[in-house]
Design an enzyme around this catalytic site. Structure first.
Site, PDB file in Angstrom:
ATOM      1  N   ASP A   1      48.052  36.897  36.287  1.00 50.89           N
ATOM      2  CA  ASP A   1      49.176  37.339  35.463  1.00 50.89           C
ATOM      3  C   ASP A   1      50.465  36.561  35.687  1.00 50.89           C
ATOM      4  O   ASP A   1      51.552  37.067  35.397  1.00 50.89           O
ATOM      5  CB  ASP A   1      49.435  38.826  35.732  1.00 50.89           C
ATOM      6  CG  ASP A   1      48.204  39.676  35.480  1.00 50.89           C
ATOM      7  OD1 ASP A   1      47.702  39.647  34.350  1.00 50.89           O
ATOM      8  OD2 ASP A   1      47.740  40.343  36.414  1.00 50.89           O
TER       9      ASP A   1
ATOM     10  N   ASP B   1      43.029  39.043  28.410  1.00 52.58           N
ATOM     11  CA  ASP B   1      44.442  39.094  28.809  1.00 52.58           C
ATOM     12  C   ASP B   1      44.970  37.735  29.264  1.00 52.58           C
ATOM     13  O   ASP B   1      46.167  37.443  29.141  1.00 52.58           O
ATOM     14  CB  ASP B   1      44.650  40.080  29.965  1.00 52.58           C
ATOM     15  CG  ASP B   1      43.932  41.406  29.803  1.00 52.58           C
ATOM     16  OD1 ASP B   1      42.754  41.395  29.394  1.00 52.58           O
ATOM     17  OD2 ASP B   1      44.533  42.451  30.110  1.00 52.58           O
TER      18      ASP B   1
END
Length: 368
Positions: free
Chosen positions: A92, A147
């Site tokens: 992330d 993602d």
């Protein structure tokens, strides 16, 4: 659009009040999702990926208002995240640094900030599995998440800034593997792909947060729509633009009139079929960018995507979603979903929902 503008401006003011209150209530705290409308709680994090959204909202507000207080908060909270440029445990780093150090660097031109961004891109690239040709998720070495399409742009950024063709190759390979294994012909997406670690062969699609392996988890679809649009801004590759458009067309075809989707398009009925306002917020911001990407070659498509983004914001800027008439609620946008199966942040405010909502509103108000 003109009739919506006062509500968008009011939404920015409300978001500023909510973020300021969170800063004052819990200094140096990075929220992820609310419980009964409140950020600070003992609930499970699952993974620590949201710091860039809280600080990112501060950067948006600093740029919009020009207020030194917001600038100071944005810098302070960004510095609290700086050590994560070396974090190899998550996928992330784009979420964390593109929303913080990138606006900071664009504002100042400070070389030290650029180096943080480059290091974060290099660190994320270390997750690359050369056999399967993908960036592995935080869950397991054999796992690829949709993602990650929102995070791979930081590798493109690092590659562009340094001229490192190896970095660019990692990012390109990841996108093509994601296209081949997670993006379906109809434009929907799977949450996760599983690979054989010995051979690199793709095995099957599965999910953690969607209804089923073969269902259409809407936040993942929005990640893909937005992610491939951003990637296109780096690559100019029409394949990336085509995927984003396919995602967008699928999203728009299956959404209700509000264009705010349920958390998974395939959830059959209430009480499990509930909205995910965060998927709508991500889609709104991504659709606005997609409209700009389509503008020169296909103005009709650009108009359709732009109008869709405005429709989503029109829906979200209402008492049904914004918490401005909900006493004691600490988030900005209600009716988000983090992890339905784990019962984390279900029908609550979620940090990325608030961030992408504010980002989309800011883009529309600035016309960029």
């Amino acid at each position: 659009m003109e009739s919506l503008k006062p509500r968008l401006e009011a939404a920015v003011e409300f978001a500023a009040r909510q973020v300021r209150a969170t800063i004052e209530r819990r200094p140096d705290y990075f929220p992820i999702y609310t419980v009964d409308g409140r950020w600070f709680h003992q609930g499970e994090l699952w993974t620590d990926w949201c710091g860039g959204f809280h600080a990112g909202m501060m950067w948006i507000l600093a740029e919009r208002t020009g207020e030194s207080w917001w600038r100071a908060q944005a810098e302070h909270y960004s510095k609290l995240l700086e050590h994560r440029q070396f974090d190899r445990d998550v996928h992330d780093l784009g979420f964390i640094f593109l929303n913080t150090y990138l606006p900071w660097y664009r504002l100042t031109g400070d070389e030290r900030l650029r180096q943080v961004l480059i290091q974060a891109g290099r660190t994320l690239a270390l997750r690359f599995n050369p056999k399967g040709r993908y960036l592995r998720s935080f869950v397991a070495p054999e796992s690829l998440f949709i993602d990650i399409m929102m995070n791979v742009p930081i590798i493109y950024y690092a590659a562009r800034e340094t001229g490192d063709v190896g970095l660019r190759g990692v990012a390109d390979a990841h996108c093509r593997t994601t296209e081949r294994t997670l993006v379906r012909p109809d434009g929907s997406t799977a949450h996760e792909g599983i690979f054989d670690l010995d051979t690199g062969a793709f095995l099957h699609q599965t999910t953690h947060q969607g209804l089923r392996a073969d269902s259409a988890w809407t936040r993942g679809l929005a990640w893909s729509l937005y992610g491939f649009t951003t990637v296109y801004s780096y690559t100019g590759d029409k394949a990336d633009l085509a995927i984003a458009r396919r995602n967008a067309d699928y999203y728009l075809a299956r959404c209700p009139e509000s264009l705010v989707p349920p958390w998974d398009f395939d959830v059959p009925a209430a009480p499990d079929r509930i909205d995910d306002s965060s998927a709508g917020a991500i889609a709104a911001s991504g659709l606005w960018d997609l409209a700009r990407a389509c503008e020169p070659a296909d103005p009709a498509a650009a108009g359709r995507y732009r109008n869709a983004a405005i429709t989503i914001l029109d829906s979200l800027c209402s008492d049904a979603y914004l918490a401005w008439n909900t006493p004691g609620w600490e988030g900005v946008v209600r009716h988000g979903v983090y992890h339905f199966h784990k019962r984390l942040g279900v029908d609550e405010s979620v940090m990325w929902g608030d961030f992408f909502f504010l980002e989309a509103v800011d883009k529309v108000l600035r016309g960029v």
